[in-house]
Write a protein that holds these residues in place. Structure first.
Motif, PDB file in Angstrom:
ATOM      1  N   ILE A  93       1.903  15.642  19.337  1.00 36.37           N
ATOM      2  CA  ILE A  93       2.466  14.823  20.425  1.00 36.37           C
ATOM      3  C   ILE A  93       3.936  15.140  20.683  1.00 36.37           C
ATOM      4  O   ILE A  93       4.303  15.525  21.798  1.00 36.37           O
ATOM      5  CB  ILE A  93       2.276  13.321  20.148  1.00 36.37           C
ATOM      6  N   PHE A 123       5.479   7.821  13.161  1.00 30.43           N
ATOM      7  CA  PHE A 123       4.066   7.534  13.371  1.00 30.43           C
ATOM      8  C   PHE A 123       3.404   7.137  12.048  1.00 30.43           C
ATOM      9  O   PHE A 123       2.581   6.226  12.000  1.00 30.43           O
ATOM     10  CB  PHE A 123       3.343   8.735  13.969  1.00 30.43           C
ATOM     11  N   LYS A 177      -4.013  -2.202   8.318  1.00 34.03           N
ATOM     12  CA  LYS A 177      -4.732  -2.746   7.169  1.00 34.03           C
ATOM     13  C   LYS A 177      -3.829  -2.984   5.962  1.00 34.03           C
ATOM     14  O   LYS A 177      -4.268  -2.875   4.819  1.00 34.03           O
ATOM     15  CB  LYS A 177      -5.900  -1.823   6.774  1.00 34.03           C
ATOM     16  N   PHE A 184      -0.085  13.672  15.124  1.00 32.46           N
ATOM     17  CA  PHE A 184       1.298  13.211  15.031  1.00 32.46           C
ATOM     18  C   PHE A 184       2.283  14.355  15.273  1.00 32.46           C
ATOM     19  O   PHE A 184       3.371  14.140  15.792  1.00 32.46           O
ATOM     20  CB  PHE A 184       1.565  12.607  13.644  1.00 32.46           C
ATOM     21  N   ILE A 185       1.905  15.561  14.860  1.00 26.70           N
ATOM     22  CA  ILE A 185       2.782  16.712  15.081  1.00 26.70           C
ATOM     23  C   ILE A 185       2.652  17.184  16.529  1.00 26.70           C
ATOM     24  O   ILE A 185       3.643  17.516  17.186  1.00 26.70           O
ATOM     25  CB  ILE A 185       2.408  17.869  14.123  1.00 26.70           C
ATOM     26  N   TYR A 239     -10.475  -3.841   4.363  1.00 22.61           N
ATOM     27  CA  TYR A 239     -11.212  -3.047   3.390  1.00 22.61           C
ATOM     28  C   TYR A 239     -10.882  -1.562   3.521  1.00 22.61           C
ATOM     29  O   TYR A 239     -10.976  -0.972   4.572  1.00 22.61           O
ATOM     30  CB  TYR A 239     -12.715  -3.272   3.583  1.00 22.61           C
ATOM     31  N   LYS A 240     -10.503  -0.964   2.405  1.00 28.63           N
ATOM     32  CA  LYS A 240     -10.220   0.464   2.328  1.00 28.63           C
ATOM     33  C   LYS A 240      -9.333   1.007   3.456  1.00 28.63           C
ATOM     34  O   LYS A 240      -9.798   1.752   4.309  1.00 28.63           O
ATOM     35  CB  LYS A 240     -11.534   1.247   2.344  1.00 28.63           C
ATOM     36  N   PRO A 241      -8.057   0.655   3.443  1.00 28.90           N
ATOM     37  CA  PRO A 241      -7.174   1.266   4.438  1.00 28.90           C
ATOM     38  C   PRO A 241      -7.028   2.760   4.155  1.00 28.90           C
ATOM     39  O   PRO A 241      -6.930   3.158   2.990  1.00 28.90           O
ATOM     40  CB  PRO A 241      -5.851   0.536   4.236  1.00 28.90           C
ATOM     41  N   PRO A 242      -7.034   3.597   5.161  1.00 25.60           N
ATOM     42  CA  PRO A 242      -6.930   5.039   4.942  1.00 25.60           C
ATOM     43  C   PRO A 242      -5.514   5.403   4.495  1.00 25.60           C
ATOM     44  O   PRO A 242      -4.562   4.749   4.892  1.00 25.60           O
ATOM     45  CB  PRO A 242      -7.235   5.632   6.317  1.00 25.60           C
ATOM     46  N   SER A 243      -5.385   6.418   3.663  1.00 27.03           N
ATOM     47  CA  SER A 243      -4.034   6.799   3.259  1.00 27.03           C
ATOM     48  C   SER A 243      -3.593   8.114   3.872  1.00 27.03           C
ATOM     49  O   SER A 243      -2.441   8.357   4.033  1.00 27.03           O
ATOM     50  CB  SER A 243      -3.927   6.890   1.746  1.00 27.03           C
ATOM     51  N   MET A 244      -4.459   8.973   4.203  1.00 32.17           N
ATOM     52  CA  MET A 244      -4.050  10.168   4.937  1.00 32.17           C
ATOM     53  C   MET A 244      -5.281  10.859   5.486  1.00 32.17           C
ATOM     54  O   MET A 244      -6.245  11.064   4.777  1.00 32.17           O
ATOM     55  CB  MET A 244      -3.297  11.142   4.036  1.00 32.17           C
ATOM     56  N   LYS A 245      -5.194  11.220   6.740  1.00 31.16           N
ATOM     57  CA  LYS A 245      -6.242  12.049   7.318  1.00 31.16           C
ATOM     58  C   LYS A 245      -5.518  13.185   8.020  1.00 31.16           C
ATOM     59  O   LYS A 245      -4.686  12.953   8.892  1.00 31.16           O
ATOM     60  CB  LYS A 245      -7.038  11.232   8.345  1.00 31.16           C
ATOM     61  N   VAL A 246      -5.859  14.401   7.637  1.00 29.96           N
ATOM     62  CA  VAL A 246      -5.102  15.538   8.144  1.00 29.96           C
ATOM     63  C   VAL A 246      -5.165  15.634   9.669  1.00 29.96           C
ATOM     64  O   VAL A 246      -4.176  15.960  10.320  1.00 29.96           O
ATOM     65  CB  VAL A 246      -5.578  16.855   7.496  1.00 29.96           C
ATOM     66  N   ARG A 264       0.843  -1.180   0.000  1.00 30.97           N
ATOM     67  CA  ARG A 264       0.000   0.000   0.000  1.00 30.97           C
ATOM     68  C   ARG A 264       0.885   1.239   0.000  1.00 30.97           C
ATOM     69  O   ARG A 264       2.065   1.171   0.312  1.00 30.97           O
ATOM     70  CB  ARG A 264      -0.938   0.008   1.197  1.00 30.97           C
ATOM     71  N   ILE A 313      -5.220  13.316  11.794  1.00 27.46           N
ATOM     72  CA  ILE A 313      -4.268  12.374  12.394  1.00 27.46           C
ATOM     73  C   ILE A 313      -2.859  12.951  12.316  1.00 27.46           C
ATOM     74  O   ILE A 313      -2.076  12.850  13.272  1.00 27.46           O
ATOM     75  CB  ILE A 313      -4.329  11.012  11.679  1.00 27.46           C
ATOM     76  N   GLU A 314      -2.536  13.577  11.184  1.00 29.17           N
ATOM     77  CA  GLU A 314      -1.212  14.167  11.047  1.00 29.17           C
ATOM     78  C   GLU A 314      -1.021  15.280  12.072  1.00 29.17           C
ATOM     79  O   GLU A 314       0.066  15.453  12.617  1.00 29.17           O
ATOM     80  CB  GLU A 314      -1.021  14.725   9.629  1.00 29.17           C
TER      81      GLU A 314
END
Lengths: 529, 325
Positions: B73, A327, A335, B70-71, B57-64, A271, B66-67
């Protein structure tokens, strides 16, 4: 293999030593770097043998000091800084963006000759009797007190710096101007992004080292009084100049490996890397922020407290983009459809060891704890976790991942996995005890040490033996594979990336016609997910 | 010392206590982050291995958002840990002693020399009293060294062009190692020693015995500060006992404001004395001519120490810098 591949299209000496093919230049670098790595590793082996006993006289004090200096100078300037960019960057950058070669092929060959010249000068210094300044060349020790071959060694590094700048220039121009139609900035592979960020550092930071070494040599030869206080100079000035380059240099050593991690993870998780855009952006952020933290090497040097405050805060901030990468890599496992190939094991080893090395940086960025830990074995452990546990592991991962593409052969997978695990465990045994040595107060660069550090040093030397096996095993089976390994297809790993559309190994001209570039799917590489 | 003894000795000064708090904080943050990364990584690594039948099914590729987490923390923890460390050092600096013992430290390849307040010298081993603020004023005679006291969590580079300082107040008695922490050439590894902390009474007794012994061995000490002051002709401008003349007074100068011809000013400390003797043209006292010669290359670091100890002991009548008419 058919006769039009880059390896066998022409076979005489001239076609190799006057090659303009970026892929052959990459192999020229690979051969040179292997020799340098061997010399640096032998120096380390001799050091670890010496340190088996607290009062060993296997090496004299001077000889030991020459060993750690040789080890540092070679491993930093003649191995880690060039390795991934000049071997994998040279070979893969044009392929990954759909180009026929780099922007300046002749300049590329010249870079190699310059690098070779620098290496010969430095190796001469080592063979003529050695250098004992440390790779950091602090003044006034190196400018006015040592009578070893400091000038020659420094000149070698000075020359090699030009090779870096030219390579960086080549990569930047190539990335801007030679992308195939359809290869937009958004579609650029993460390894290319990491090379781009690294090239920015090459071009901006290296000249500072160049001038610094020039001033050092001028001071040694002419006593002009830049760094030596007896002639009116300031010894701290050297440290500021030196670290202004050498801190960004450590990002040169770690950014391309991070790019490799992203490429290998994407392939063996089937992926796209989670947070692809943020990983690309974090490479640029690391390159930028990396220029603002050099004073964290100087908290106890006598620099002003205000400076120390700023550098400490900036050092914590520069950790943020690295955290973002880690991260996101862990998120990539979510997944995914993970295959634990040899290169994947190396890369996962990178993530684990880099995290440990990076977290120990939190102690060193802290103004209070750094006073205790500065110039102790804690520092030695910290940077080896990142440079060996990180960069070298990723380098081996890169070697295994792209070996079929470079050579047209596949290596024995099980042996490669065992080898990866050997390297990871040998590494840990060698360097983890050093954190404890440092916390207990053992300074670095000591040829003998107090009795209470004996056990920890024995553990470390034992680990070095295992690590050495971990380095040698791949050498053996990779060479074996050249003759007896299974012949590789274009894409033995089912990876994305334009380089995998070409035969293994590629023809001399790379792409017969401009490659067809599509949006990389988010997931389900090479499978029917 | 067994393998589990990570830290040398127990906390023996206030700064070490503040450092310990930082160690705990950083370790807590590190273990937390390490735990999160390793546990999540191992969990995903097992659950999503290619042969497993986990739901993909449908792994996420980016969610702002979450980023942003990540910044946030590392940013959050970074700022906190920075302020803990900064506070510890600022507090330590704020408690810099006005009274206490001033010991001069001279480093040279490959030995540490110490000079106590009454002129008693030591090499490699330093006797000190407990429960007394101690100031180390340090200089190198050659290359950069570093004075490292792991038990006190202290370290300071020792430079050849100026004084650097370290202070601490030992709590308990004992013998503690000292190391040279900055690579300084061939025998860097042998440039160590120890400090011996005893009670104040024992220290004073030891100091008096040493001074007496020195006096017996060398009744005519030509290397004390007063003799050096004479030998270099300082009195011809600065007056006998430092009471002034065509050059500024030197008595009662330590800790006082000094004003210069270029409108700068500073508070006189040992560095000021040393700089004035070696580089007099850098700062000329307001109202005085720029005629003091430099003694660089003529006076050694040891003579400078003895001279400065003598000068800082001078107590005159006036405490205002005024040129004599």
């Amino acid at each position: 293999m058919s006769k039009n591949r880059y390896l066998n299209s022409q076979q005489n000496i001239r076609s190799w030593f006057l090659t303009l093919d970026h892929k052959r230049v990459a192999l020229l670098y690979a051969a040179t770097l292997s020799i340098f790595f061997l010399v640096g590793a032998i120096a380390a082996a001799l050091m670890r043998w010496q340190l088996l006993r607290p009062n060993s006289n296997f090496l004299s004090a001077d000889r030991y000091n020459q060993m750690f200096s040789a080890h540092g100078i070679i491993m930093v300037f003649f191995f880690l800084i060039p390795a991934l960019p000049t071997v994998f960057g040279n070979f893969l950058l044009p392929l990954m963006i759909g180009a026929q070669d780099l922007a300046f092929p002749k300049l590329n060959l010249a870079s190699w000759y310059i690098f070779l010249l620098g290496g010969i000068l430095t190796l001469s210094a080592l063979t003529l009797g050695g250098v004992d300044s440390g790779w950091t060349f602090y003044t006034p020790l190196s400018s006015s007190y040592l009578n070893t071959h400091v000038t020659l060694a420094a000149t070698g590094v000075f020359v090699a710096g030009f090779s870096s700048v030219l390579t960086g220039l080549n990569f930047i121009v190539t990335t801007h101007r030679f992308r195939a139609p359809g290869m937009t900035w958004k579609r650029l592979p993460l390894f290319v992004w990491s090379l781009y960020a690294t090239s920015l550092i090459f071009v901006i930071a290296t000249p500072v080292l160049t001038i610094t070494l020039l001033l050092l040599v001028a001071e040694r030869v002419m006593h002009i009084g830049v760094f030596d206080p007896t002639f009116g100079g300031d010894p701290l000035l050297f440290q500021h100049f030196f670290w202004f380059y050498s801190h960004p240099a450590v990002y040169i050593m770690v950014l391309p490996p991070m790019g490799v991690v992203s490429e290998v993870m994407a392939c063996f998780c089937r992926r796209k890397v989670f947070g692809h855009t943020f990983i690309a952006a974090s490479s640029l952020a690391i390159a930028g922020f990396g220029f603002l933290v050099w004073g964290h090497h100087m908290f106890v040097s006598g620099q002003s407290f205000t400076a120390s405050l700023i550098f400490s805060l900036a050092s914590y901030l520069v950790a943020v983009p690295s955290g973002v990468k880690v991260f996101n890599w862990v998120g990539t496992l979510y997944k995914a459809k993970i295959e634990y190939s040899a290169s994947m094991i190396y890369i996962l080893g990178f993530i684990g060891l880099f995290v440990v090395g990076g977290l120990t940086g939190l102690y060193l960025a802290n103004l209070a704890t750094d006073i205790h830990l500065h110039d102790t074995y804690f520092i030695v452990a910290h940077f080896h976790f990142i440079m060996v546990g990180g960069s070298v592991l990723a380098l081996y991962g890169a070697i295994h991942f792209w070996w079929p593409k470079f050579t047209g052969r596949v290596y024995p997978e099980t042996l490669a996995r065992v080898s990866a695990l050997t390297m990871i465990s040998g590494f840990f045994l060698t360097f983890f005890p050093m954190f404890i040595m440092g916390l207990r107060g053992l300074p670095r660069r000591y040829f003998n040490y107090p009795e209470q550090f004996h056990t920890l040093n024995v553990l470390s030397s034992a680990g070095a033996g295992v690590l050495g096996i971990g380095y040698l095993l791949p050498l053996m089976y990779l060479l074996w594979s050249l003759k007896y390994g299974e012949v590789a297809s274009s894409n033995p790993w089912n990876a994305q990336g334009l380089e995998w559309q070409l035969p293994s190994p590629p023809s001399q001209r790379n792409f017969e016609r401009p490659p067809h570039i599509e949006e990389v799917p988010d997931h389900g590489f090479g499978t029917d997910l | 010392m067994n393998v589990l003894d990570i830290f040398p000795g127990k906390i023996n000064n206030a700064f070490a206590k503040a450092v310990a708090i930082n160690y705990v904080a950083i370790t807590a943050v590190s273990l937390l982050l390490l735990f999160i990364v390793i546990v999540t990584g191992v969990f995903f690594g097992i659950r999503y291995r290619s042969l497993s039948s986990a739901h993909r099914y449908k792994p996420p590729s980016m969610k702002v958002w979450i980023e942003v987490v990540f910044i946030a923390i590392p940013l959050f923890f970074g700022v906190i840990l920075f302020s803990f460390g900064a506070k510890a050092v600022v507090d330590h600096g704020r408690e810099y002693p006005k009274n206490g013992l001033t010991i001069f430290v001279i480093g040279k390849q490959w030995i540490w020399k110490f000079v106590h307040e009454n002129g008693v010298k030591e090499a490699g081993e330093l006797h000190l009293p407990s429960h007394t603020p101690i100031r180390l004023v340090m200089v190198s005679e050659d290359v950069i060294h570093s004075f490292g006291l792991p038990d006190f969590r202290l370290k300071q580079d020792v430079l050849p062009d100026r004084y650097t300082e370290l202070w601490f107040e030992p709590i308990s008695e004992g013998t503690f190692p000292l190391y040279c922490n900055q690579y300084c050439g061939s025998f860097h590894a042998r440039m160590g020693g120890q400090i011996k902390i005893t009670s104040k009474e024992e220290y004073e007794l030891w100091l008096a015995k040493e001074a007496f012994r020195n006096h017996l061995q060398q009744p005519e000490d030509t290397n004390n500060g007063e003799k050096i002051y004479e030998r270099y002709g300082c009195a011809s401008c600065h007056g006998a006992n430092g009471r002034g003349g065509i050059a500024p007074r030197l008595d009662n100068l330590l800790g006082k404001h000094v004003h210069f011809s270029n409108s700068d000013s500073l508070i006189a400390n040992e560095t000021y004395y040393r700089d004035s003797i070696l580089f007099p043209a850098r700062k000329v006292v307001f109202g005085f001519p720029d005629t003091m010669p430099s003694f660089q290359g003529r006076i050694s670091e040891e003579e400078l120490v003895a001279l400065i100890q003598y000068l800082t002991s001078l107590r005159g009548v006036s405490d205002v810098q005024k040129p004599l008419p």
